[in-house]
Design a protein around this motif. Structure first.
Motif, PDB file in Angstrom:
ATOM      1  N   TYR A 186       0.825  -1.208   0.000  1.00 12.80           N
ATOM      2  CA  TYR A 186       0.000   0.000   0.000  1.00 12.80           C
ATOM      3  C   TYR A 186       0.862   1.262   0.000  1.00 12.80           C
ATOM      4  O   TYR A 186       0.514   2.272  -0.599  1.00 12.80           O
ATOM      5  N   LEU A 187       2.004   1.195   0.693  1.00  7.84           N
ATOM      6  CA  LEU A 187       2.875   2.364   0.761  1.00  7.84           C
ATOM      7  C   LEU A 187       3.610   2.612  -0.549  1.00  7.84           C
ATOM      8  O   LEU A 187       4.220   3.662  -0.727  1.00  7.84           O
ATOM      9  N   GLY A 188       3.554   1.649  -1.471  1.00  2.00           N
ATOM     10  CA  GLY A 188       4.168   1.840  -2.780  1.00  2.00           C
ATOM     11  C   GLY A 188       3.301   2.621  -3.744  1.00  2.00           C
ATOM     12  O   GLY A 188       3.753   3.005  -4.823  1.00  2.00           O
ATOM     13  N   LYS A 189       2.057   2.879  -3.367  1.00  2.00           N
ATOM     14  CA  LYS A 189       1.150   3.607  -4.250  1.00  2.00           C
ATOM     15  C   LYS A 189       1.490   5.096  -4.233  1.00  2.00           C
ATOM     16  O   LYS A 189       1.698   5.680  -3.178  1.00  2.00           O
ATOM     17  N   GLU A 190       1.513   5.698  -5.412  1.00  2.00           N
ATOM     18  CA  GLU A 190       1.887   7.109  -5.528  1.00  2.00           C
ATOM     19  C   GLU A 190       1.013   8.005  -4.658  1.00  2.00           C
ATOM     20  O   GLU A 190       1.491   8.954  -4.044  1.00  2.00           O
ATOM     21  N   LEU A 195       0.416  11.851   0.144  1.00  2.00           N
ATOM     22  CA  LEU A 195      -0.086  12.413   1.396  1.00  2.00           C
ATOM     23  C   LEU A 195       0.974  13.306   2.043  1.00  2.00           C
ATOM     24  O   LEU A 195       0.665  14.383   2.569  1.00  2.00           O
ATOM     25  N   LEU A 196       2.229  12.840   2.008  1.00  2.00           N
ATOM     26  CA  LEU A 196       3.315  13.624   2.606  1.00  2.00           C
ATOM     27  C   LEU A 196       3.533  14.929   1.853  1.00  2.00           C
ATOM     28  O   LEU A 196       3.682  15.992   2.464  1.00  2.00           O
ATOM     29  N   VAL A 197       3.536  14.847   0.514  1.00  2.00           N
ATOM     30  CA  VAL A 197       3.776  16.044  -0.289  1.00  2.00           C
ATOM     31  C   VAL A 197       2.609  17.023  -0.157  1.00  2.00           C
ATOM     32  O   VAL A 197       2.806  18.232  -0.019  1.00  2.00           O
ATOM     33  N   THR A 198       1.381  16.499  -0.182  1.00  2.00           N
ATOM     34  CA  THR A 198       0.198  17.360  -0.039  1.00  2.00           C
ATOM     35  C   THR A 198       0.276  18.148   1.263  1.00  2.00           C
ATOM     36  O   THR A 198       0.013  19.351   1.300  1.00  2.00           O
ATOM     37  N   ARG A 199       0.656  17.487   2.329  1.00  2.00           N
ATOM     38  CA  ARG A 199       0.705  18.131   3.636  1.00  2.00           C
ATOM     39  C   ARG A 199       1.858  19.105   3.768  1.00  2.00           C
ATOM     40  O   ARG A 199       1.681  20.249   4.189  1.00  2.00           O
ATOM     41  N   PHE A 200       3.062  18.658   3.431  1.00  2.00           N
ATOM     42  CA  PHE A 200       4.250  19.399   3.833  1.00  2.00           C
ATOM     43  C   PHE A 200       4.848  20.288   2.733  1.00  2.00           C
ATOM     44  O   PHE A 200       5.839  20.970   2.971  1.00  2.00           O
ATOM     45  N   SER A 201       4.249  20.296   1.553  1.00  2.00           N
ATOM     46  CA  SER A 201       4.756  21.152   0.483  1.00  2.00           C
ATOM     47  C   SER A 201       3.759  22.234   0.083  1.00  2.00           C
ATOM     48  O   SER A 201       3.969  22.919  -0.914  1.00  2.00           O
ATOM     49  N   ASN A 202       2.667  22.346   0.828  1.00  2.00           N
ATOM     50  CA  ASN A 202       1.625  23.296   0.460  1.00  2.00           C
ATOM     51  C   ASN A 202       1.192  24.117   1.669  1.00  2.00           C
ATOM     52  O   ASN A 202       0.612  23.582   2.610  1.00  2.00           O
ATOM     53  N   SER A 203       1.446  25.411   1.612  1.00  2.00           N
ATOM     54  CA  SER A 203       1.076  26.273   2.741  1.00  2.00           C
ATOM     55  C   SER A 203      -0.422  26.495   2.842  1.00  2.00           C
ATOM     56  O   SER A 203      -0.903  27.021   3.841  1.00  2.00           O
ATOM     57  N   ILE A 204      -1.193  26.093   1.831  1.00  2.00           N
ATOM     58  CA  ILE A 204      -2.655  26.214   1.935  1.00  2.00           C
ATOM     59  C   ILE A 204      -3.253  25.093   2.768  1.00  2.00           C
ATOM     60  O   ILE A 204      -4.402  25.178   3.188  1.00  2.00           O
ATOM     61  N   ASN A 379     -16.586  21.780   4.121  1.00  2.00           N
ATOM     62  CA  ASN A 379     -15.482  21.675   3.151  1.00  2.00           C
ATOM     63  C   ASN A 379     -14.773  20.346   3.367  1.00  2.00           C
ATOM     64  O   ASN A 379     -14.553  19.933   4.510  1.00  2.00           O
ATOM     65  N   LYS A 380     -14.409  19.707   2.260  1.00  2.00           N
ATOM     66  CA  LYS A 380     -13.726  18.418   2.357  1.00  2.00           C
ATOM     67  C   LYS A 380     -12.495  18.424   1.460  1.00  2.00           C
ATOM     68  O   LYS A 380     -12.507  18.982   0.362  1.00  2.00           O
ATOM     69  N   LEU A 381     -11.450  17.768   1.949  1.00  2.00           N
ATOM     70  CA  LEU A 381     -10.299  17.435   1.126  1.00  2.00           C
ATOM     71  C   LEU A 381     -10.285  15.916   1.013  1.00  2.00           C
ATOM     72  O   LEU A 381     -10.169  15.220   2.026  1.00  2.00           O
ATOM     73  N   ILE A 382     -10.439  15.400  -0.197  1.00  2.00           N
ATOM     74  CA  ILE A 382     -10.534  13.952  -0.417  1.00  2.00           C
ATOM     75  C   ILE A 382      -9.308  13.493  -1.191  1.00  2.00           C
ATOM     76  O   ILE A 382      -9.027  13.996  -2.280  1.00  2.00           O
ATOM     77  N   ILE A 383      -8.579  12.580  -0.599  1.00  2.00           N
ATOM     78  CA  ILE A 383      -7.380  12.034  -1.237  1.00  2.00           C
ATOM     79  C   ILE A 383      -7.689  10.606  -1.645  1.00  2.00           C
ATOM     80  O   ILE A 383      -7.840   9.721  -0.796  1.00  2.00           O
ATOM     81  N   ARG A 384      -7.848  10.391  -2.936  1.00  2.00           N
ATOM     82  CA  ARG A 384      -8.233   9.075  -3.468  1.00  2.00           C
ATOM     83  C   ARG A 384      -6.975   8.263  -3.769  1.00  2.00           C
ATOM     84  O   ARG A 384      -6.157   8.668  -4.594  1.00  2.00           O
ATOM     85  N   ILE A 385      -6.847   7.119  -3.109  1.00  2.00           N
ATOM     86  CA  ILE A 385      -5.681   6.265  -3.278  1.00  2.00           C
ATOM     87  C   ILE A 385      -5.890   5.264  -4.409  1.00  2.00           C
ATOM     88  O   ILE A 385      -4.988   4.952  -5.164  1.00  2.00           O
ATOM     89  N   GLN A 386      -7.126   4.756  -4.538  1.00  2.00           N
ATOM     90  CA  GLN A 386      -7.498   3.912  -5.670  1.00  2.00           C
ATOM     91  C   GLN A 386      -9.015   3.839  -5.754  1.00  2.00           C
ATOM     92  O   GLN A 386      -9.679   3.980  -4.729  1.00  2.00           O
ATOM     93  N   PRO A 387      -9.615   3.603  -6.943  1.00  2.00           N
ATOM     94  CA  PRO A 387      -9.024   3.852  -8.264  1.00  2.00           C
ATOM     95  C   PRO A 387      -9.204   5.333  -8.591  1.00  2.00           C
ATOM     96  O   PRO A 387      -9.531   6.120  -7.692  1.00  2.00           O
ATOM     97  N   ASP A 388      -9.088   5.731  -9.862  1.00  2.00           N
ATOM     98  CA  ASP A 388      -9.300   7.132 -10.260  1.00  2.00           C
ATOM     99  C   ASP A 388      -8.489   8.047  -9.351  1.00  2.00           C
ATOM    100  O   ASP A 388      -8.994   9.028  -8.797  1.00  2.00           O
ATOM    101  N   GLU A 389      -7.211   7.719  -9.186  1.00  2.00           N
ATOM    102  CA  GLU A 389      -6.344   8.351  -8.194  1.00  2.00           C
ATOM    103  C   GLU A 389      -6.266   9.866  -8.377  1.00  2.00           C
ATOM    104  O   GLU A 389      -6.071  10.341  -9.490  1.00  2.00           O
ATOM    105  N   ILE A 391      -6.940  14.007  -6.148  1.00  2.00           N
ATOM    106  CA  ILE A 391      -7.306  14.816  -4.981  1.00  2.00           C
ATOM    107  C   ILE A 391      -8.511  15.674  -5.355  1.00  2.00           C
ATOM    108  O   ILE A 391      -8.565  16.252  -6.451  1.00  2.00           O
ATOM    109  N   LEU A 392      -9.469  15.763  -4.455  1.00  2.00           N
ATOM    110  CA  LEU A 392     -10.689  16.528  -4.678  1.00  2.00           C
ATOM    111  C   LEU A 392     -10.895  17.484  -3.508  1.00  2.00           C
ATOM    112  O   LEU A 392     -10.777  17.086  -2.349  1.00  2.00           O
ATOM    113  N   ILE A 393     -11.173  18.731  -3.799  1.00  2.00           N
ATOM    114  CA  ILE A 393     -11.537  19.714  -2.772  1.00  2.00           C
ATOM    115  C   ILE A 393     -12.989  20.113  -2.993  1.00  2.00           C
ATOM    116  O   ILE A 393     -13.378  20.493  -4.103  1.00  2.00           O
ATOM    117  N   LYS A 394     -13.801  20.025  -1.938  1.00  2.00           N
ATOM    118  CA  LYS A 394     -15.199  20.447  -2.005  1.00  2.00           C
ATOM    119  C   LYS A 394     -15.350  21.752  -1.221  1.00  2.00           C
ATOM    120  O   LYS A 394     -14.993  21.799  -0.044  1.00  2.00           O
TER     121      LYS A 394
END
Length: 510
Positions: A186-190, A195-204, A379-389, A391-394
């Motif tokens: 599971y940790l091999g999935k992009e 998750l790490l990049v979304t969190r720690f590379s984005n000041s928003i 407001n939701k932040l949805i991180i889809r791991i599989q399928p249709d990989e 990120i969705l912001i509502k």
């Protein structure tokens, strides 16, 4: 691109399904992508009586899992790939002297110039891990004298906390911790790594990633299939051991962890361990009964056809209470997450095959504008791991026309849009990481034990407390109907569809 050193990959259980279905196709893709070193070879080890040529034919040239590659590639390319593979018959069992194996490894090392660097991949039942590690050590194959030695082991790693500790101690008797790579595909999935990049590379995102702005977090893992031919194994395991303890707690750790000092593997793993240790362990049976729920799919009529329930599956006890669905509510006891509930569920025979994490943000303290739909107002932040990989912001937008009515809009990103990017399969990425000595995506001993420490009390309560019910649910639905009651002060689970933007909000029959 980081250079991969010369090396030999020794696969125990080479005649098994995992090797044919996952490992060899992954090695082939690394070969085609130019990621393997020039001096590289594979030695398959098993109890089947085969020659090198027979192994190459079975595992590569006539493999159903490389059928497309064999049909479209130049035969010389496939033959060149196949010639990097060799085979060693271990005999009747795995528990005897490995002197012959050591001699074969030394011979292939000289023949292929692999610089004494060996990776041992244990594609075997966990009961053989200690046996193989012991015999490798006794044959002098675990000591790093003239090259590296790495040991990759598959999940499940232990059956509970005690067995995980025992297995860790056993492996540490023969290999150092830095040599042991506990693989979790599971940790091999992009998208898991993202998750790490979304969190720690984005000041928003990072300033909002705490109890002040997040109402609750939910993670869903669903499969449309039942246990199929794994009934014998699954009945001794269940959803909590099979998915929650390993895959889903890994996702939790990435969501919960504090920023690492750097991208160094050990810095990231240190923070993951701290995250898992901060999960509030449920100590009383009353607390566990209140905050957990287990279910089991039952025989169902769909379109006039009868679909088997779990108890009718091959290898399953007809009176089994083993869960095929598990939902857990828990808290994280640290400054960032104090008071924020986490909800995680996993299940089989459900409407959609999907894994995703949903961050629910708090609504504004003073709502100036009315929402059209209370269910969709947060407001939701949805991180889809599989399928249709992706990120969705509502988020809320004004409905055209008079007044200030609000409805939700979607802003989405899909990995499939990155046409220039080559997304590696999970096993490709993890194998390449092990070859290059990158342990970021591999679980450390204390990480495995921290996960079991949280899960153990729940397992014991479920097994021993008669107050714990196993609720039935129809095949093709989102689990037991009362699972929504776990989520307080909100509107139940997000029930996703096949597409990232789908959201049914109710149970459906497929």
């Amino acid at each position: 691109m980081k250079k991969t050193p010369n090396q030999m990959l020794i696969i125990f259980g080479a005649s098994g399904d995992l090797t044919s279905r996952k490992l060899i196709p992954a090695i082939y893709n690394l070969f085609k992508g130019g990621h393997l070193s020039k001096n590289f070879c594979v030695l398959g080890v098993s109890r089947s009586n085969m020659t090198d040529e027979e192994f190459r034919t079975k595992a590569i040239l006539e493999s159903p899992f490389l059928q497309k590659e064999n049909s479209k590639e130049d035969p010389q390319t496939m033959q060149a790939f196949a010639e990097q593979f060799h085979y060693q018959d271990l005999g009747s069992d795995y528990d005897h002297s490995y002197d012959l194996l050591a001699n074969r490894i030394a011979s292939l090392n000289e023949q292929h110039g692999t610089s004494g660097n060996y990776i041992f991949y244990l594609s075997t039942p966990p009961s053989l891990y200690e046996v193989i590690a012991k015999n490798l050590s006794e044959a002098g194959l675990s000591k790093e004298k003239d090259g590296f030695r790495r040991l990759i082991v598959e999940k499940p790693f232990g059956y509970d906390l005690e067995s995980a500790k025992t297995l860790n101690d056993a492996l540490h008797h023969y290999f150092d911790e830095k040599q042991v790579y506990r693989i979790d595909h599971y940790l091999g999935k992009e998208t898991v790594q993202n998750l790490l990049v979304t969190r720690f590379s984005n000041s928003i995102f990072e300033p909002l990633w705490n109890r002040r702005y997040i109402h609750h977090v939910e993670i869903t893992n669903a499969e449309t299939v039942g246990v199929e031919k794994r009934g014998g194994y699954y009945d001794k395991s269940g959803a909590l051991r099979d998915m929650f303890q390993s895959h889903l707690l890994q996702i939790v750790s990435l969501l919960v962890m504090e920023p690492p000092i750097s991208s160094d593997a050990e810095e990231i793993r240190d923070e993951k361990v701290k995250a898992l240790k901060s999960l509030r362990i449920m100590k009383s049976e009353e607390e566990i009964v209140k905050n957990t729920l287990r279910g089991q799919y039952v025989k169902t009529e769909i379109d006039g056809k009868t679909v088997k329930g779990y108890r009718e599956e091959e290898g399953v006890n007809p009176e089994s209470t083993t869960e095929t669905y598990a939902a857990i509510k828990f808290f994280v006891d640290n400054w960032r997450w104090k008071g924020v509930p986490f909800y995680v569920r996993t299940g089989k025979a459900m409407p959609t095959k999907v894994t995703e994490a949903v961050i629910h943000f708090k609504t504004p303290h003073h709502e100036v504008f009315m929402s059209q739909d209370a269910y969709r107002k947060d407001n939701k932040l949805i991180i889809r791991i599989q399928p249709d990989e992706g990120i969705l912001i509502k988020f809320g937008v004004k409905v055209p026309g008079l007044g200030f009515h609000v409805e939700q809009a979607n802003m989405e990103f899909y990995y499939s849009d990155l046409e220039s990017a080559q997304v590696m399969d999970a096993y490709e990425r993890l194998l390449l990481d092990a070859m290059q000595g990158d342990t970021t995506l591999y679980a450390r001993a204390d990480e495995v034990e921290a996960a079991w420490r949280f899960v153990d009390p729940i397992l014991k309560c479920w097994e021993n407390n008669p107050a714990v019910n196993t609720y039935g649910y129809s095949v093709g639905t989102w689990g037991p109907r009362n699972s929504d009651e776990l989520i307080e002060d909100s509107f139940g689970w997000r029930n996703p569809g096949d597409l990232l933007t789908d959201e049914t909000g109710f149970c459906i029959l497929c």
